[in-house]
Design a protein around this motif. Structure first.
Motif, PDB file in Angstrom:
ATOM      1  N   ALA A 138      -1.769  16.269   1.483  1.00 55.06           N
ATOM      2  CA  ALA A 138      -0.871  16.998   2.130  1.00 55.06           C
ATOM      3  C   ALA A 138       0.062  16.394   3.149  1.00 55.06           C
ATOM      4  CB  ALA A 138      -1.401  18.252   2.770  1.00 55.06           C
ATOM      5  N   HIS A 139      -0.386  15.095   3.435  1.00 53.23           N
ATOM      6  CA  HIS A 139       0.326  14.472   4.312  1.00 53.23           C
ATOM      7  C   HIS A 139       1.866  13.955   3.642  1.00 53.23           C
ATOM      8  CE1 HIS A 139      -3.015  14.283   7.091  1.00 53.23           C
ATOM      9  NE2 HIS A 139      -3.751  13.513   6.285  1.00 53.23           N
ATOM     10  N   TYR A 140       1.903  13.611   2.578  1.00 56.03           N
ATOM     11  CA  TYR A 140       3.172  13.449   2.061  1.00 56.03           C
ATOM     12  C   TYR A 140       3.962  14.379   0.821  1.00 56.03           C
ATOM     13  CZ  TYR A 140       3.101   8.579   4.007  1.00 56.03           C
ATOM     14  OH  TYR A 140       3.310   7.516   4.676  1.00 56.03           O
ATOM     15  N   ARG A 141       5.035  14.678   1.342  1.00 54.81           N
ATOM     16  CA  ARG A 141       5.733  15.559   0.460  1.00 54.81           C
ATOM     17  C   ARG A 141       6.387  14.776  -0.779  1.00 54.81           C
ATOM     18  NH1 ARG A 141       6.265  20.728   2.369  1.00 54.81           N
ATOM     19  NH2 ARG A 141       8.004  21.303   1.077  1.00 54.81           N
ATOM     20  N   LEU A 142       6.658  15.138  -1.890  1.00 55.36           N
ATOM     21  CA  LEU A 142       7.192  14.290  -2.741  1.00 55.36           C
ATOM     22  C   LEU A 142       8.294  13.439  -2.640  1.00 55.36           C
ATOM     23  CD1 LEU A 142       7.205  13.409  -5.748  1.00 55.36           C
ATOM     24  CD2 LEU A 142       8.353  15.510  -6.562  1.00 55.36           C
ATOM     25  N   ASP A 143       9.428  13.875  -1.884  1.00 60.65           N
ATOM     26  CA  ASP A 143      10.386  13.159  -1.378  1.00 60.65           C
ATOM     27  C   ASP A 143      10.027  11.938  -0.711  1.00 60.65           C
ATOM     28  OD1 ASP A 143      12.266  14.510  -2.882  1.00 60.65           O
ATOM     29  OD2 ASP A 143      12.898  15.874  -0.817  1.00 60.65           O
ATOM     30  N   ALA A 144       8.966  12.236   0.529  1.00 57.54           N
ATOM     31  CA  ALA A 144       8.700  11.013   1.077  1.00 57.54           C
ATOM     32  C   ALA A 144       7.629  10.113   0.427  1.00 57.54           C
ATOM     33  CB  ALA A 144       7.643  11.519   2.438  1.00 57.54           C
ATOM     34  N   LEU A 145       7.215  10.760  -0.667  1.00 55.44           N
ATOM     35  CA  LEU A 145       6.370   9.733  -1.470  1.00 55.44           C
ATOM     36  C   LEU A 145       7.302   8.983  -2.247  1.00 55.44           C
ATOM     37  CD1 LEU A 145       3.201   9.227  -2.381  1.00 55.44           C
ATOM     38  CD2 LEU A 145       3.606  10.925  -4.159  1.00 55.44           C
ATOM     39  N   ALA A 146       8.352   9.465  -2.803  1.00 57.07           N
ATOM     40  CA  ALA A 146       9.332   8.671  -3.723  1.00 57.07           C
ATOM     41  C   ALA A 146      10.034   7.443  -2.945  1.00 57.07           C
ATOM     42  CB  ALA A 146      10.203   9.718  -4.512  1.00 57.07           C
ATOM     43  N   ALA A 147      10.260   7.945  -1.498  1.00 59.01           N
ATOM     44  CA  ALA A 147      10.819   6.866  -0.628  1.00 59.01           C
ATOM     45  C   ALA A 147       9.811   5.565  -0.644  1.00 59.01           C
ATOM     46  CB  ALA A 147      11.399   7.711   0.688  1.00 59.01           C
ATOM     47  N   GLU A 148       8.652   5.878  -0.361  1.00 55.37           N
ATOM     48  CA  GLU A 148       7.671   4.732  -0.256  1.00 55.37           C
ATOM     49  C   GLU A 148       7.840   4.033  -1.512  1.00 55.37           C
ATOM     50  OE1 GLU A 148       6.551   3.778   2.600  1.00 55.37           O
ATOM     51  OE2 GLU A 148       6.784   5.428   3.678  1.00 55.37           O
ATOM     52  N   PHE A 149       7.458   4.696  -2.840  1.00 52.78           N
ATOM     53  CA  PHE A 149       7.600   3.968  -4.079  1.00 52.78           C
ATOM     54  C   PHE A 149       8.920   3.182  -4.109  1.00 52.78           C
ATOM     55  CE2 PHE A 149       3.926   6.391  -4.910  1.00 52.78           C
ATOM     56  CZ  PHE A 149       3.650   6.098  -6.234  1.00 52.78           C
ATOM     57  N   GLY A 150      10.121   3.690  -3.722  1.00 52.63           N
ATOM     58  CA  GLY A 150      11.414   3.101  -3.629  1.00 52.63           C
ATOM     59  C   GLY A 150      11.339   1.919  -2.984  1.00 52.63           C
ATOM     60  N   ALA A 151      10.683   1.914  -1.721  1.00 51.36           N
ATOM     61  CA  ALA A 151      10.688   0.735  -0.823  1.00 51.36           C
ATOM     62  C   ALA A 151       9.913  -0.552  -1.556  1.00 51.36           C
ATOM     63  CB  ALA A 151      10.291   1.016   0.448  1.00 51.36           C
ATOM     64  N   LEU A 152       8.808  -0.140  -2.323  1.00 50.45           N
ATOM     65  CA  LEU A 152       8.183  -1.126  -3.173  1.00 50.45           C
ATOM     66  C   LEU A 152       9.138  -1.587  -4.157  1.00 50.45           C
ATOM     67  CD1 LEU A 152       6.034  -2.776  -4.288  1.00 50.45           C
ATOM     68  CD2 LEU A 152       5.019  -0.671  -5.341  1.00 50.45           C
ATOM     69  N   ARG A 153       9.845  -0.548  -4.788  1.00 50.81           N
ATOM     70  CA  ARG A 153      10.675  -1.062  -5.746  1.00 50.81           C
ATOM     71  C   ARG A 153      11.794  -1.932  -5.460  1.00 50.81           C
ATOM     72  NH1 ARG A 153      15.558  -0.213  -8.110  1.00 50.81           N
ATOM     73  NH2 ARG A 153      16.028   1.586  -6.686  1.00 50.81           N
ATOM     74  N   LEU A 154      12.451  -1.764  -4.285  1.00 50.51           N
ATOM     75  CA  LEU A 154      13.402  -2.656  -3.661  1.00 50.51           C
ATOM     76  C   LEU A 154      12.767  -4.272  -3.296  1.00 50.51           C
ATOM     77  CD1 LEU A 154      15.400  -0.289  -1.544  1.00 50.51           C
ATOM     78  CD2 LEU A 154      16.037  -1.299  -3.814  1.00 50.51           C
ATOM     79  N   ALA A 155      11.597  -3.917  -2.818  1.00 51.33           N
ATOM     80  CA  ALA A 155      10.941  -5.466  -2.533  1.00 51.33           C
ATOM     81  C   ALA A 155      10.727  -5.933  -3.612  1.00 51.33           C
ATOM     82  CB  ALA A 155       9.698  -4.942  -1.671  1.00 51.33           C
ATOM     83  N   SER A 156      10.210  -5.448  -4.930  1.00 50.38           N
ATOM     84  CA  SER A 156       9.861  -6.017  -6.130  1.00 50.38           C
ATOM     85  C   SER A 156      11.102  -6.613  -6.907  1.00 50.38           C
ATOM     86  CB  SER A 156       9.007  -5.142  -7.134  1.00 50.38           C
ATOM     87  OG  SER A 156       9.903  -3.939  -7.566  1.00 50.38           O
ATOM     88  N   HIS A 157      12.273  -6.197  -6.467  1.00 49.81           N
ATOM     89  CA  HIS A 157      13.576  -6.627  -7.118  1.00 49.81           C
ATOM     90  C   HIS A 157      14.244  -7.716  -6.216  1.00 49.81           C
ATOM     91  CE1 HIS A 157      12.999  -3.056  -9.664  1.00 49.81           C
ATOM     92  NE2 HIS A 157      13.282  -4.053 -10.740  1.00 49.81           N
ATOM     93  N   VAL A 175       1.044  -1.377  -0.084  1.00 43.56           N
ATOM     94  CA  VAL A 175      -0.111   0.085  -0.040  1.00 43.56           C
ATOM     95  C   VAL A 175       0.888   1.249   0.092  1.00 43.56           C
ATOM     96  CG1 VAL A 175      -1.991   1.247   1.147  1.00 43.56           C
ATOM     97  CG2 VAL A 175      -1.872  -1.319   1.208  1.00 43.56           C
ATOM     98  N   LEU A 176       0.659   2.104  -0.825  1.00 40.36           N
ATOM     99  CA  LEU A 176       1.339   3.411  -1.221  1.00 40.36           C
ATOM    100  C   LEU A 176       0.296   4.624  -0.909  1.00 40.36           C
ATOM    101  CD1 LEU A 176       3.115   2.831  -4.596  1.00 40.36           C
ATOM    102  CD2 LEU A 176       4.398   2.868  -2.326  1.00 40.36           C
ATOM    103  N   PRO A 177       1.007   5.662  -0.523  1.00 36.12           N
ATOM    104  CA  PRO A 177       0.227   6.897  -0.249  1.00 36.12           C
ATOM    105  C   PRO A 177      -0.439   7.229  -1.276  1.00 36.12           C
ATOM    106  CG  PRO A 177       2.549   7.214   0.753  1.00 36.12           C
ATOM    107  CD  PRO A 177       2.462   5.969   0.036  1.00 36.12           C
ATOM    108  N   ASN A 178      -1.475   7.983  -1.465  1.00 34.14           N
ATOM    109  CA  ASN A 178      -2.200   8.758  -2.529  1.00 34.14           C
ATOM    110  C   ASN A 178      -1.174   9.641  -2.883  1.00 34.14           C
ATOM    111  OD1 ASN A 178      -4.025  10.058  -4.126  1.00 34.14           O
ATOM    112  ND2 ASN A 178      -5.674  10.030  -2.642  1.00 34.14           N
ATOM    113  N   PRO A 179      -1.059   9.785  -4.180  1.00 34.12           N
ATOM    114  CA  PRO A 179      -0.062  10.912  -4.730  1.00 34.12           C
ATOM    115  C   PRO A 179      -0.652  12.067  -5.265  1.00 34.12           C
ATOM    116  CG  PRO A 179      -0.611   9.155  -6.412  1.00 34.12           C
ATOM    117  CD  PRO A 179      -1.152   8.740  -5.035  1.00 34.12           C
ATOM    118  N   SER A 180      -2.108  12.241  -4.972  1.00 30.43           N
ATOM    119  CA  SER A 180      -2.973  13.092  -5.133  1.00 30.43           C
ATOM    120  C   SER A 180      -2.124  14.716  -4.617  1.00 30.43           C
ATOM    121  CB  SER A 180      -4.426  13.126  -4.755  1.00 30.43           C
ATOM    122  OG  SER A 180      -4.831  14.359  -5.031  1.00 30.43           O
ATOM    123  N   GLY A 181      -2.334  15.539  -5.439  1.00 27.82           N
ATOM    124  CA  GLY A 181      -1.480  16.810  -4.841  1.00 27.82           C
ATOM    125  C   GLY A 181      -2.621  17.363  -3.717  1.00 27.82           C
TER     126      GLY A 181
END
Length: 176
Positions: free
Chosen positions: A156-175, A147-153
């Motif tokens: 406001a709970h997630y800034r882009l860097d924090a959002l990208a870090a969550e996506f990055g954690a998934l990318r690492l797990a998927s590899h 489950v990832l945070p909602n990327p909608s503008g």
């Protein structure tokens, strides 16, 4: 997925195929995405920048390039087909029905991971009130779930860097 645009039915198609590494599942199309026919297309949506910054793509794709994801082993769908200005306009019944549809899609496509982009929608649709961002213990049709945070503008709970870090954690797990 059918939506109404200017009085006519319009399709916001799933971007799916066999052997996907990750199937990203948004909550539902924004009115803008439905009008232009591409996923996460509303200006201010941070899906595409987060996808790039996390390393899933070598450059930031434009929403009109959403079909290029298939060549990267990535796909797109939505939990609910109905376009709205805000996800909060969706009913519990719509989210629950969407969860059943997603389960059927996952059974048919068998991606390596399903990434639901929106924790509140996941909690409601799948009846998991305590779900948190990240890897879930439960699976959808035998497929691992993240489950990832909602990327909608509007999120406001997630800034882009924090959002990208969550996506990055998934990318690492998927590899791994």
């Amino acid at each position: 997925m059918t939506i109404a645009a200017g009085g006519a039915a319009r399709l916001l198609p799933d971007v799916v195929g066999p052997n996907l590494e990750v199937l990203f599942c948004g909550i539902n199309p924004s009115l803008y995405s439905a009008a232009v026919g591409h996923h996460f297309a509303r200006p201010g949506n941070r899906f595409w920048p987060a996808l790039h910054r996390s390393g899933f793509t070598s450059r930031q794709l434009h929403p009109t390039e959403d079909r290029l994801l298939l060549g990267l082993g990535l796909g797109l769908t939505n939990l609910v087909a109905r376009a709205t200005a805000r996800a909060a306009e969706l009913s519990t019944a719509e989210l629950t029905t969407g969860a059943r549809r997603l389960t059927e899609l996952v059974e048919a496509q068998r991606p390596g991971w399903v990434a639901v982009v929106g924790v509140t929608a996941y909690r409601t649709g799948f009846g998991r009130p305590r779900a948190a961002i990240g890897r879930q213990d439960e699976k959808i049709a035998g497929t691992r779930v993240w489950v990832l945070p909602n990327p909608s503008g509007l999120n406001a709970h997630y800034r882009l860097d924090a959002l990208a870090a969550e996506f990055g954690a998934l990318r690492l797990a998927s590899h791994s």
